[in-house]
Motif scaffolding. Structure first.
Motif, PDB file in Angstrom:
ATOM      1  N   MET A 462       0.806  -1.221   0.000  1.00  0.00           N
ATOM      2  CA  MET A 462       0.000   0.000   0.000  1.00  0.00           C
ATOM      3  C   MET A 462       0.840   1.272   0.000  1.00  0.00           C
ATOM      4  SD  MET A 462      -3.127  -0.828  -0.324  1.00  0.00           S
ATOM      5  CE  MET A 462      -3.856   0.774  -0.023  1.00  0.00           C
ATOM      6  N   LEU A 463       2.106   1.193   0.415  1.00  0.00           N
ATOM      7  CA  LEU A 463       2.950   2.387   0.395  1.00  0.00           C
ATOM      8  C   LEU A 463       3.097   2.978  -1.010  1.00  0.00           C
ATOM      9  CD1 LEU A 463       5.660   1.427   3.036  1.00  0.00           C
ATOM     10  CD2 LEU A 463       4.327   3.546   3.036  1.00  0.00           C
ATOM     11  N   PRO A 464       3.450   2.199  -2.046  1.00  0.00           N
ATOM     12  CA  PRO A 464       3.512   2.772  -3.405  1.00  0.00           C
ATOM     13  C   PRO A 464       2.149   3.249  -3.915  1.00  0.00           C
ATOM     14  CG  PRO A 464       4.741   0.708  -3.298  1.00  0.00           C
ATOM     15  CD  PRO A 464       3.944   0.807  -2.039  1.00  0.00           C
ATOM     16  N   VAL A 465       1.067   2.531  -3.519  1.00  0.00           N
ATOM     17  CA  VAL A 465      -0.263   2.954  -3.951  1.00  0.00           C
ATOM     18  C   VAL A 465      -0.620   4.292  -3.306  1.00  0.00           C
ATOM     19  CG1 VAL A 465      -2.715   2.354  -3.977  1.00  0.00           C
ATOM     20  CG2 VAL A 465      -0.996   0.569  -4.287  1.00  0.00           C
ATOM     21  N   GLY A 466      -0.301   4.452  -2.022  1.00  0.00           N
ATOM     22  CA  GLY A 466      -0.528   5.731  -1.362  1.00  0.00           C
ATOM     23  C   GLY A 466       0.303   6.837  -1.990  1.00  0.00           C
ATOM     24  N   LYS A 467       1.519   6.511  -2.388  1.00  0.00           N
ATOM     25  CA  LYS A 467       2.364   7.491  -3.073  1.00  0.00           C
ATOM     26  C   LYS A 467       1.746   7.889  -4.407  1.00  0.00           C
ATOM     27  CE  LYS A 467       6.239   9.852  -3.486  1.00  0.00           C
ATOM     28  NZ  LYS A 467       6.552  10.984  -2.575  1.00  0.00           N
ATOM     29  N   ALA A 468       1.149   6.922  -5.107  1.00  0.00           N
ATOM     30  CA  ALA A 468       0.495   7.213  -6.388  1.00  0.00           C
ATOM     31  C   ALA A 468      -0.681   8.164  -6.209  1.00  0.00           C
ATOM     32  CB  ALA A 468       0.029   5.910  -7.039  1.00  0.00           C
ATOM     33  N   LEU A 469      -1.391   8.033  -5.080  1.00  0.00           N
ATOM     34  CA  LEU A 469      -2.492   8.956  -4.795  1.00  0.00           C
ATOM     35  C   LEU A 469      -1.974  10.387  -4.716  1.00  0.00           C
ATOM     36  CD1 LEU A 469      -5.485   9.365  -3.966  1.00  0.00           C
ATOM     37  CD2 LEU A 469      -4.773   9.009  -1.599  1.00  0.00           C
ATOM     38  N   GLU A 470      -0.761  10.541  -4.215  1.00  0.00           N
ATOM     39  CA  GLU A 470      -0.168  11.871  -4.088  1.00  0.00           C
ATOM     40  C   GLU A 470       0.391  12.362  -5.421  1.00  0.00           C
ATOM     41  OE1 GLU A 470       3.095  14.138  -1.196  1.00  0.00           O
ATOM     42  OE2 GLU A 470       2.939  11.958  -1.220  1.00  0.00           O
ATOM     43  N   THR A 471       1.187  11.532  -6.103  1.00  0.00           N
ATOM     44  CA  THR A 471       1.853  11.967  -7.330  1.00  0.00           C
ATOM     45  C   THR A 471       0.890  12.162  -8.501  1.00  0.00           C
ATOM     46  OG1 THR A 471       2.340   9.649  -7.890  1.00  0.00           O
ATOM     47  CG2 THR A 471       4.030  10.872  -6.677  1.00  0.00           C
ATOM     48  N   SER A 472      -0.244  11.454  -8.483  1.00  0.00           N
ATOM     49  CA  SER A 472      -1.217  11.595  -9.571  1.00  0.00           C
ATOM     50  C   SER A 472      -2.082  12.837  -9.434  1.00  0.00           C
ATOM     51  CB  SER A 472      -2.123  10.363  -9.614  1.00  0.00           C
ATOM     52  OG  SER A 472      -2.951  10.309  -8.466  1.00  0.00           O
ATOM     53  N   GLY A 473      -2.003  13.477  -8.283  1.00  0.00           N
ATOM     54  CA  GLY A 473      -2.856  14.635  -8.037  1.00  0.00           C
ATOM     55  C   GLY A 473      -4.169  14.277  -7.367  1.00  0.00           C
ATOM     56  N   GLY A 474      -4.371  12.992  -7.081  1.00  0.00           N
ATOM     57  CA  GLY A 474      -5.622  12.563  -6.469  1.00  0.00           C
ATOM     58  C   GLY A 474      -5.811  13.127  -5.075  1.00  0.00           C
ATOM     59  N   ALA A 475      -4.734  13.130  -4.286  1.00  0.00           N
ATOM     60  CA  ALA A 475      -4.833  13.675  -2.931  1.00  0.00           C
ATOM     61  C   ALA A 475      -5.161  15.156  -2.966  1.00  0.00           C
ATOM     62  CB  ALA A 475      -3.527  13.430  -2.172  1.00  0.00           C
TER      63      ALA A 475
END
Length: 597
Positions: A462-475
């Motif tokens: 889940m760490l890379p998936v959580g990072k993807a939420l940030e880098t994709s602009g989703g967060a």
């Protein structure tokens, strides 16, 4: 922004799978990671970077140290003192809950609960107190204790590592204590003063006999001279009947043999003592020629009550199925419980009620209480392999004084290294774990067993998936939506909304996953409002570990469900007001200790 929508889709399906519970959360997390890689949301060369993340390493090291405490006898020494809590329920509740809070601050909170759960059940039975009055506050206390230190619960470790990734540096060992300690104290006081009125009182749960009604189902079957079963072993009897027939003992003259230890052939005149309902008795009569009344006996003799044997003579033990048990969704036949583990399944209780279905048809679930027959000397290894915890029968083993003090000393040095910033948490805890294994305080095999693979995989995936939420602009999109919905609101209202949202999320998914998903949203909220990051991260850390509303929000809640006889709806009766107390205590303290500006 298209990537953000793909991230939302992956996270939505992941949350649905978490709530559904059909698949283990580590498998769901790994599926989410691989889906993110295939969709191009996570670079392939970074897919497994989470396995080397400091948060994951720290969690693994803490699990090893927690097992070291158990093996060295540290926790058993504390548990022995706890058994002297007295006969009044309020004193029992106070001592047990305070103990689990303190233990959970310094070791894995599930481990702390697992060690005190048998103690609580024993205290309840010795003083004729319903376990339901003690076990739910004990589980909630283990969650509250984890709030106090960096290593008390995985969300704290995750939030600390996330802060370091934002360029602010990690939180130290006791940075969580001012808020977490006050919240734990407020929660403790609430449960002691008002918890007794809100915790359900389940009567008739105070002993194994009452829970499983063993005596009501105990029957004698005689092996007559013309019975088909003459010359059979118990294994053949089970194979013919196609069911794990619960034969508790074989009586031959003056000799008595426990069912799981009788390997010879049945002979005419033997008496089988077993747990069976009418259907099972009819099956044994038809398939094996066994009869309730012996040949040549009159009705008065045949109606005689079966011999009274207690749990010690029959070697009966109760256990509860853990969330990470290999038994989940499997049957007794698939597990080869008797042949491979030397354990004979006698009965199963779920939600405080004995299951009436055939034992071969039962698919075990987390929190199930099982009545097993087996040699107590060999139980520890078998139950550890299966992923079960013994209830009440667990013997306290105080270990060797040298190992006890070695364990405490190693841990104290690691804490000192962290407090004085000599070593990062991951390095200090790993070094302490290594020394614990090297000095023989904990055998190497048990050290590997202590590392819960499901938790490690969940975090690492889940760490890379959580990072993807940030880098994709989703967060950022979620943060913008929250700020837009609350435009004109003061930051404290947004902070409270974040706290409540994370708390609700942690009640349906693993608390570590909740922290991983909400941390980047918290960072974007703080950035958007141009305030300090720390109060928002602290809000996520506290709320992610306060899953008091459901039995599925945290392993501690699930573990007490069966022994306490709780139902799903019982949790929110105490959990909802406790959540309110936590929120009302935490928000002002977070703003005081970690100001917005």
């Amino acid at each position: 922004m298209q990537d953000a929508y793909w991230v939302f889709a992956v996270l939505f399906l992941t949350l649905v799978a978490f709530v559904w519970g059909r698949f283990r959360y580590d498998m769901v997390a790994m599926a989410a990671l691989l889906a993110s890689v295939l969709l191009g949301l996570v670079p392939a060369d970074q897919a497994f970077s989470g396995f080397g993340h400091p948060a994951v390493i720290t969690v693994a090291a803490v699990l090893i140290l927690s097992r070291g405490f158990e093996h060295a006898g540290v926790v058993d020494w504390i548990a022995e003192k706890t058994l002297k809590a007295g006969s009044r329920p309020i004193w029992q509740l106070s001592v047990l809950t305070a103990t689990v809070i303190l233990l959970s601050a310094m070791m894995n909170n599930v481990g702390a609960l697992a060690l005190l759960l048998p103690v609580a059940v024993r205290v309840a039975r010795e003083h004729d107190t319903s376990p339901s009055l003690l076990l739910m506050p004990l589980a909630f206390g283990s969650l509250l204790g984890g709030l106090i230190t960096l290593i008390g619960t995985p969300p704290n470790i995750i939030i600390s590592a996330f802060r370091a990734g934002q360029g602010e540096g990690p939180f130290s060992m006791f940075d969580f204590a001012p808020v977490g300690g006050a919240v734990a104290l407020a929660g403790f006081a609430f449960m002691i003063l008002l918890g007794g009125r809100l915790t359900p009182q389940r009567q008739g749960q105070a002993s194994a006999d009452e829970l499983f009604e063993t005596s009501a189902y105990l029957s004698e079957l005689h092996v007559n001279e013309d019975a088909k079963a003459v010359g059979w072993g118990l294994r053949e009897l089970r194979e013919v009947c196609g069911d794990p027939v619960p034969v508790l003992a074989v009586l031959r003259g003056e000799e008595r043999y426990s069912g799981h230890r009788f390997f010879g052939p049945l002979a005419a005149g033997d008496i089988l003592l077993l747990e069976a309902g009418p259907e099972d008795l009819k099956l044994l009569e038809d398939k094996a020629g066994l009869s309730i009344s012996a040949s040549g006996e009159d009705d008065e003799d045949s109606a005689a009550a079966p011999p009274r044997l207690d749990a010690d003579e029959l070697q009966l033990v109760e256990v509860v199925v853990r969330n990470d048990s290999m038994m989940i969704n499997r049957t007794v036949s698939q597990l080869r419980l008797l042949n491979q583990h030397g354990l004979h399944l006698v009965a199963v209780s779920r939600d405080g009620t004995r299951l009436k279905q055939r034992l071969r048809e039962v698919r075990f679930q987390p929190g199930d209480v099982l009545l097993l027959q087996g040699d107590e000397n060999n139980l520890s290894e078998s139950l550890s392999t299966l992923g079960c915890l013994p209830l009440a029968s667990r013997k306290l083993a105080l270990g060797q004084p040298r190992q006890l003090w070695l364990s405490v000393g190693i841990f104290a040095l690691a804490i000192a290294a962290m407090v004085f910033d000599l070593l990062p948490a991951a390095i200090a805890m790993s070094l302490a774990a290594l020394i614990t294994l090297a000095l023989g305080v904990l055998p190497l095999r048990e050290g590997y067993d202590a590392i819960e693979g499901s938790v490690i995989v969940l975090l690492a995936a889940m760490l890379p998936v959580g990072k993807a939420l940030e880098t994709s602009g989703g967060a950022q999109m979620i943060a913008d939506a929250m700020m837009s919905a609350g435009s004109g609101w003061p930051p404290v209202v947004t902070l409270t909304a974040l706290f409540v949202l994370t708390l609700l999320l942690s009640n349906v998914i693993n608390n570590a996953a909740a922290a991983l998903l909400m941390a980047p949203i918290a960072a974007n909220l703080a950035s958007g409002m141009q305030v300090s990051l720390d109060p928002f991260l602290m809000a996520v850390a506290v709320s992610a570990s306060c899953a008091f509303l459901t039995p599925i929000g945290h392993q501690s809640n699930t573990l007490v469900m069966g022994p306490g006889g709780y139902r799903f709806r019982d949790y929110w009766k105490l959990g909802l007001p406790l959540s309110a107390v936590v929120t009302l205590t935490a928000i002002p303290l977070i703003l005081l200790i970690w100001p917005l500006s």
